[in-house]
Design an enzyme around this catalytic site. Structure first.
Site, PDB file in Angstrom:
ATOM      1  N   GLY A 140       0.793  -1.233   0.000  1.00 28.62           N
ATOM      2  CA  GLY A 140       0.000   0.000   0.000  1.00 28.62           C
ATOM      3  C   GLY A 140       0.819   1.273   0.000  1.00 28.62           C
ATOM      4  N   SER A 160       2.545  -0.014  -9.584  1.00 29.58           N
ATOM      5  CA  SER A 160       3.958  -0.351  -9.530  1.00 29.58           C
ATOM      6  C   SER A 160       4.102  -1.795  -9.995  1.00 29.58           C
ATOM      7  CB  SER A 160       4.478  -0.172  -8.094  1.00 29.58           C
ATOM      8  OG  SER A 160       5.855  -0.385  -8.051  1.00 29.58           O
ATOM      9  N   CYS A 181       8.988  -5.481 -11.132  1.00 32.69           N
ATOM     10  CA  CYS A 181      10.226  -4.856 -11.615  1.00 32.69           C
ATOM     11  C   CYS A 181      11.276  -5.872 -12.057  1.00 32.69           C
ATOM     12  CB  CYS A 181      10.810  -3.953 -10.544  1.00 32.69           C
ATOM     13  SG  CYS A 181      11.291  -4.831  -9.040  1.00 32.69           S
TER      14      CYS A 181
END
Length: 188
Positions: free
Chosen positions: A14, A77, A80
């Site tokens: 979060g 997000s 990655c």
């Protein structure tokens, strides 16, 4: 002042929600969040409530559902690992890009989405995934601006360079002298 109603994707614990809650002068509200990791969802629920977060795969999100969420912004997000400097650098060939690509493909059919905030690792800025993202955003009427920023740029003693993209539909950014899309690099 327009209320920015946010759908937080790849929500993790979060981080974006915390940032939104710390902006007392901004009219921003996280309406719904999606995260696939069960432990992250439990932590998110403890911090923000059980009704905000959904534990499900973003690949199951449809255009109709995205419209029904009654949001005008997406903060995300995405994974990655496909872009990290020390990883395998599989980029778009890494299955962990599939959900991000899925969301991008929904955008042209979701007129309610007016704003995007995307965060990722240093290295994303030179990826094929970024090229695909920019192509989809620009063909969907989004103006974009990109940054490479580190907490040290803001006086926080943590050197962790990150990629950020802001996108706004049908309206150029006026706070930066560069024409979108541009990478505004900071020192590493």
């Amino acid at each position: 002042m327009e209320t920015i109603k946010v759908l937080e994707l790849f929500a993790g614990l979060g981080g974006f929600h915390i940032a939104v809650n710390n902006q007392k002068d901004a009219n921003i509200q996280v309406v719904k969040s999606f995260e696939i990791n069960v432990n992250a969802v439990k932590t998110y629920q403890e911090n923000f409530g059980y009704d905000v977060i959904s534990n499900r795969n973003i690949l199951s999100l449809s255009t109709e559902e995205l419209i029904r969420q009654n949001v005008n912004a997406i903060f995300m997000s995405p994974p990655c690992q496909p872009f990290t400097r020390l990883g395998k650098k599989l980029d778009v060939n890494d299955d962990r890009c599939n959900a991000f690509h899925h969301v991008l493909k929904l955008l042209p059919r979701t007129p309610n989405i007016q704003y995007l905030l995307i965060e990722n690792v240093y290295g994303f800025e030179s990826s094929k995934m970024r090229e695909n993202m920019l192509e989809i955003l620009q063909s969907s009427g989004f103006y974009t601006i990109e940054f490479l920023l580190s907490p040290t740029d803001f006086g926080v003693p943590n050197s962790r360079l990150r990629y950020y993209l802001l996108a706004r539909k049908n309206k150029k950014f006026t706070f930066c002298k560069h024409d979108p899309p541009s990478i505004v690099s900071t020192k590493e």
